[in-house]
Design an enzyme around this catalytic site. Structure first.
Site, PDB file in Angstrom:
ATOM      1  N   ASP A 187       0.851  -1.182  -0.005  1.00 52.26           N
ATOM      2  CA  ASP A 187      -0.076   0.136   0.098  1.00 52.26           C
ATOM      3  C   ASP A 187       0.879   1.286   0.042  1.00 52.26           C
ATOM      4  O   ASP A 187       2.020   1.251   0.523  1.00 52.26           O
ATOM      5  CB  ASP A 187      -0.856   0.018   1.276  1.00 52.26           C
ATOM      6  CG  ASP A 187      -1.702   1.123   1.313  1.00 52.26           C
ATOM      7  OD1 ASP A 187      -2.797   1.446   0.334  1.00 52.26           O
ATOM      8  OD2 ASP A 187      -1.763   1.872   2.268  1.00 52.26           O
ATOM      9  N   SER A 201      -2.628   0.873  -4.882  1.00 50.41           N
ATOM     10  CA  SER A 201      -3.226   2.043  -4.023  1.00 50.41           C
ATOM     11  C   SER A 201      -4.449   2.417  -4.552  1.00 50.41           C
ATOM     12  O   SER A 201      -4.799   2.050  -5.140  1.00 50.41           O
ATOM     13  CB  SER A 201      -2.229   3.493  -4.243  1.00 50.41           C
ATOM     14  OG  SER A 201      -2.532   4.553  -3.549  1.00 50.41           O
ATOM     15  N   ASN A 202      -5.185   2.778  -3.469  1.00 45.93           N
ATOM     16  CA  ASN A 202      -6.526   3.499  -3.612  1.00 45.93           C
ATOM     17  C   ASN A 202      -6.404   4.624  -4.434  1.00 45.93           C
ATOM     18  O   ASN A 202      -7.246   5.281  -4.944  1.00 45.93           O
ATOM     19  CB  ASN A 202      -7.320   3.703  -2.381  1.00 45.93           C
ATOM     20  CG  ASN A 202      -7.826   2.411  -1.880  1.00 45.93           C
ATOM     21  OD1 ASN A 202      -8.163   1.594  -2.568  1.00 45.93           O
ATOM     22  ND2 ASN A 202      -8.352   2.375  -0.585  1.00 45.93           N
TER      23      ASN A 202
END
Length: 174
Positions: free
Chosen positions: A8, A114-115
């Site tokens: 992340d 990642s978002n």
């Protein structure tokens, strides 16, 4: 056998609270509280949108969270300051151990998942010291499903071309 290590970005590789310095510039002595509220709302907003099936790109969620944080702290946010603070999110500090750790893992595929929307996560990774240690960047924006949705992780596996038991997903976030 593990073939890919997937990290992340926000809060794991990059310190989201390093924007505190940028927040202190227009809002002296409020940087820490604005930074904390900004991140809190950012997480709340994307989780809520995911649950409601009302996806918005992460840069929009981040901007909305910034506006909320400033208003909550009584900080008048001008367009100029808003743009400057959003730009600061493209230049977050790496946690100090990240470079050394990634350097030791070169026998595996090293990936950022990642978002963050492409216009946020791309410049962040490409402008950081670890750019040469990252083999691929995957954004949840590609399928409009935020982590922790199962579809987001399935997308990452598809992009990597690996089986579930061949990847380690790592995050400091719950």
């Amino acid at each position: 056998m593990i073939k890919a290590l997937v990290f992340d970005a926000y809060g794991t590789l990059y310190d989201v609270h390093s924007v505190k310095k940028a927040c202190d510039s227009p809002f002296p002595e409020k940087g820490e509280t604005i930074s904390a509220e900004w991140r809190k709302k950012q997480l709340e907003y994307f989780f809520q949108r995911q649950m409601m099936g009302r996806y918005r790109p992460f840069d929009e969620v981040t901007r909305d969270a910034l506006r909320y944080a400033c208003k909550a702290e009584g900080a008048k946010l001008t367009k100029e300051n808003e743009d400057m603070l959003m730009e600061a999110y493209l230049e977050l500090d790496l946690f100090e151990e990240v470079e050394g750790v990634l350097g030791k893992l070169s026998d595996k595929q090293r990936v950022v998942f990642s978002n963050g929307s492409g216009n946020m996560i791309g410049p962040l990774v490409n402008g950081s010291k670890i750019v040469d240690d990252i083999d691929m960047v995957i954004s949840a924006d590609e399928i409009k499903q935020y982590k922790p949705a199962a579809a987001a992780y399935a997308h990452a596996l598809d992009r990597l071309g690996v089986e579930r038991n061949e990847v380690l997903f790592m995050s400091s976030n719950s």
